[in-house]
Enzyme design. Structure first.
Site, PDB file in Angstrom:
ATOM      1  N   GLY A   1       0.827  -1.200   0.000  1.00 49.11           N
ATOM      2  CA  GLY A   1       0.000   0.000   0.000  1.00 49.11           C
ATOM      3  C   GLY A   1       0.864   1.252   0.000  1.00 49.11           C
TER       4      GLY A   1
ATOM      5  CD  GLN B   1       7.902  -3.326   6.794  1.00 46.69           C
ATOM      6  OE1 GLN B   1       7.635  -2.159   6.575  1.00 46.69           O
ATOM      7  NE2 GLN B   1       7.438  -4.301   6.032  1.00 46.69           N
TER       8      GLN B   1
ATOM      9  N   GLY C   1       8.115   1.295  15.873  1.00 49.97           N
ATOM     10  CA  GLY C   1       7.547   1.317  14.513  1.00 49.97           C
ATOM     11  C   GLY C   1       8.668   1.381  13.502  1.00 49.97           C
TER      12      GLY C   1
ATOM     13  CD  GLU D   1       5.127   5.400   7.489  1.00 47.27           C
ATOM     14  OE1 GLU D   1       4.607   6.253   6.787  1.00 47.27           O
ATOM     15  OE2 GLU D   1       4.672   5.055   8.592  1.00 47.27           O
TER      16      GLU D   1
HETATM   17 MO1  MOS Z   1       1.883   5.059   5.628  1.00 46.63          MO
HETATM   18  S1  MOS Z   1       2.158   6.478   4.174  1.00 46.63           S
HETATM   19  O1  MOS Z   1       1.637   6.077   6.981  1.00 46.63           O
HETATM   20  O2  MOS Z   1       0.475   4.273   5.164  1.00 46.63           O
END
Ligand code: MOS
Length: 718
Positions: free
Chosen positions: A250, A599, A663, A666
């Site tokens: 996604g 990740q 996390g 990202e």
């Molecule tokens: Mo991510 S861009 O926070 O789904």
């Protein structure tokens, strides 16, 4: 409709070995079903009609020719469908006469086969009165305005201290330095492997107002997807069920409900048949969001010891005419380095473009590119090592706001990364090293991303053969099922084989989306609490973490990292290769090492891709995104990333959730492009300040490849 939740048994048996994914076998054997692949009897196909002008008015729509074509069941448009509700203009399909971007939805053709629907879509005749469009972001755009807030809910502008004095601080001609530079980044698209697709089916009669709508969708959050679909269609949340057991990526583009799901639902309501809608790759470039382009002005000044005296980060970006999406591009600068004076600002221009949206580390990704590139320019201007420059500016508390860090190990990441990479003894001179015909260079940059969580619910139940966890989480390819299984097993103190996690359905206990690197912390908190409740009860436990999460105040929680890149540049062709990329991250406790590694290296690969390849071109005259397919929108392939290594420093941070992870989805992409750009400068002496770093830019004599900041107060390099 059968209860699809109950068939989601997973393959817990082989899951224990080495942290492999619970559903790995299902995926590699093709047993895992993605949205488009669910078998729904009697299904028909919808194909969208989109506007070929970037601005205008729909003067007339004539569906007669399309309706006469073979297999066509309906042509749905603003004139024959119920108005839709909700807050999101991008989802209020058809109810407008006004076109505000090219590719905006105008109609949907429903037919017995995909081919019939697609052919008939081309036969729908729409007359437009075109208007003047504007799709070009410029620093002097007359419409620039300051948004109320930037995402997720941060002030658009911040500042403290005397910026002017700080920037003037290093005496002219003295040993301090100042850089004043502008970096730009292009429109980028998420491009997950699984295109956006949905099947919508009403139960029995399919009369609206009665019955239940099932939407097989590809989403990062089944609970919110259900709520949005219900709101837009004017249904109660109880009337909508979202089924999304497997999602093929996604990167944010499935973080909110997208038009394909609404199209399918509207068509199913109108025709009484189950309807499939799958966007083409080209349509995804308009209908599933993109990363805003940015123009970023960064000014840094420091004394001879490298200590910053002022930092400014002024961002210009675009948004859509009817939808405001204000990306928090300068937010990272508010947390990175200590300085007595700082200013950060965001300005938007409304353009005739589709709404920009979430794309992996929105804000931090372009923001850290600019900040970390400028830090490199400052290091060069000062004659300081770029690792040391970052170390001397490591702040004791969050610079903007003053909150204490719950934990901050950027310096440890820089040190360990330098050690592992072999940074010591690096010759700082640019264009000084060759390997055969290649110029060779190395670069470094820091990474950061916030650590947050949101309220979630979950249940845990003792069954005959183990324990079952239920939660409406989403596994978008991250391994969420596996990580949650491991968390549950650890609280229950049982073998992982005895725990089964059911996720991916809105019928399960409500949960927040897989986004903002918050999934594991949000869901894990609820799963752990549900398991703890089960241990008290013996058979069943449920949890709602709303009150817990409300206590998450008082600390600045962020992950940090350091990335090191080695590049080779062919001076004749401008080709850039990245033989080595190495990252060290401090992201709390790493819960599943195998999954975490993917990740991190996935994020770093996406960052490399951003540095060298990714760009959606904007054609000002057509008012369109162009090169909208994977043949022309280049994404790094395996051959582009021969060696990407990720390491981490385990942090024991008592101010996080019980699982202790910050996390990891990202942070890997943040800083990568700067590390590569800095290495390209080191290899060549050319500072390209405009992503992507293409051969054409490297070879050109244009200002964007002018040498980096010079020693002294005037090192603007522009
Ligand atoms: Mo991510 S861009 O926070 O789904």
């Amino acid at each position: 409709m059968t209860d699809t939740v109950s068939r989601e048994t997973g393959a817990a048996g082989e899951a224990g070995a080495g942290g492999h994914r619970v559903e790995g076998t299902d995926k590699v054997t093709g047993a895992a079903r993605y949205a488009y692949e669910h078998h729904v009897p009697g299904v028909v196909y919808g194909f969208p009609v989109t506007a070929p002008v970037a601005r205008g008015t729909i003067a007339a729509l004539d569906a007669a020719a399309a309706l006469a074509r073979p297999g066509v069941i309906a042509v749905l448009h603003g004139g024959n469908t119920h108005p839709l509700g909700g807050q999101d203009f991008e989802l209020s399909l058809f109810e407008r006469t006004e076109v505000s971007y090219r590719g905006q939805l105008v109609a949907l053709v429903v037919a017995d086969t995909l081919e019939h629907a697609r052919a008939a879509a081309a036969a729908v005749r729409v007359d437009y009165q075109p208007g003047e469009h504007d799709v070009t972001l410029r620093a002097d755009h007359p419409g620039l305005y300051r948004p109320e807030k930037v995402n997720p809910s941060l002030p658009a502008d911040t500042g403290y201290g005397d910026v002017a004095a700080g920037l003037a601080g290093p005496p002219r001609g003295g040993a301090g330095a100042r850089v004043a530079v502008t970096y730009t980044t292009p429109v980028q698209h998420n491009n997950p492997m699984e295109p956006h697709a949905a099947i919508a089916a009403w139960d029995s009669a399919g009369e609206h107002g009665a019955g239940v709508l099932t939407v097989y969708d590809t989403t990062q959050g089944p609970s919110a997807d259900r709520d949005t679909i219900a709101e837009v269609l004017g249904l109660s949340a109880r009337q909508v069920r979202v089924v999304s057991p497997h999602v093929g990526g996604g990167f944010g583009s499935k973080g909110t409900t997208r038009p394909h799901a609404i199209l399918a639902a509207v068509a199913a309501r109108a025709t009484g048949r189950p309807v499939k809608v799958a966007l083409t790759r080209q349509q995804m470039f308009t209908l599933t969001g993109h990363r805003t382009p940015t123009i970023q002005r960064v000014e840094l000044a420091a004394g001879p010891d490298g200590r910053l005296t002022a930092v400014t980060h002024d961002v210009i970006e675009h948004t859509a005419m009817r939808t405001e999406f204000a990306e928090q591009t300068a937010a990272c600068t508010r947390v990175m380095y200590g300085t007595p004076a700082m200013r950060t600002t965001h300005r938007l221009a409304r353009l005739n473009v589709p709404a920009p949206s979430w794309m992996r580390a929105p804000g931090e990704t372009p923001g850290m590119y600019a900040l970390e590139s400028a830090m490199d320019e400052l290091a060069v201007a000062l004659g300081l090592d770029p690792v040391e420059l970052r170390v001397v500016n490591d702040p004791p508390a969050e610079p903007d706001g003053g909150l204490p860090f719950s934990s901050r190990n950027l310096v440890a990441c820089l040190r360990e990364g330098a050690e592992r990479f072999g940074w010591a003894g690096r010759d700082p001179r640019p264009a000084a090293a060759r390997r055969g015909r290649w110029l060779s260079g190395t670069g470094v940059a820091a990474s950061t991303y916030p650590a947050r969580r949101r309220p979630s619910t979950a249940t845990a139940r003792l069954t005959r053969d183990g324990y079952t966890i239920r939660i409406a989480a989403a596994d978008i390819g991250t391994g969420a099922r596996t990580a949650l299984r491991d968390i549950a097993a650890s609280v229950l103190d049982v073998d992982t084989e005895r725990v089964r996690v059911i996720l991916g359905y809105s019928a399960l206990p409500d949960a927040p989306l897989a986004g903002g690197s918050m999934g594991t912390a949000s869901w894990g908190s609820a799963v752990a609490a549900a398991c703890a409740a089960l241990l008290k009860d013996g058979e069943y436990g449920s949890a709602d973490t709303t009150d817990d999460v409300a206590q998450d105040e008082g600390w600045a929680r962020h992950s940090f990292g350091a990335q090191f890149a080695e590049v080779l540049v062919d001076p004749a062709t401008g080709e850039v290769r990245v033989p080595r990329l190495l990252g060290v991250f401090a992201a709390g406790r790493i819960i599943s090492p195998v999954l975490a590694r993917s990740q991190f290296i996935g994020g770093m690969t996406m960052g490399l891709s951003m540095a060298l390849f990714e760009e959606t071109a904007v054609d000002p005259s057509a008012g369109a995104f162009v090169r909208t397919d994977l043949a022309q929108y280049h994404i790094a392939t395996c051959a582009d990333v021969p060696s990407v290594e990720a390491f981490w420093i385990d942090e024991d941070d008592p101010h996080l959730w019980p699982g202790g992870g910050k996390g990891i989805g990202e942070i890997g992409i943040t800083g990568t492009a700067a590390a590569i750009g800095n290495a390209v400068w080191h290899a060549t002496g050319r500072r390209v300040r405009d992503l992507p770093i293409t051969p054409a830019k490297l070879l050109s004599e244009e200002p964007h490849s002018a040498p980096g900041g010079r020693r002294g107060a005037d090192g603007s390099g522009e």
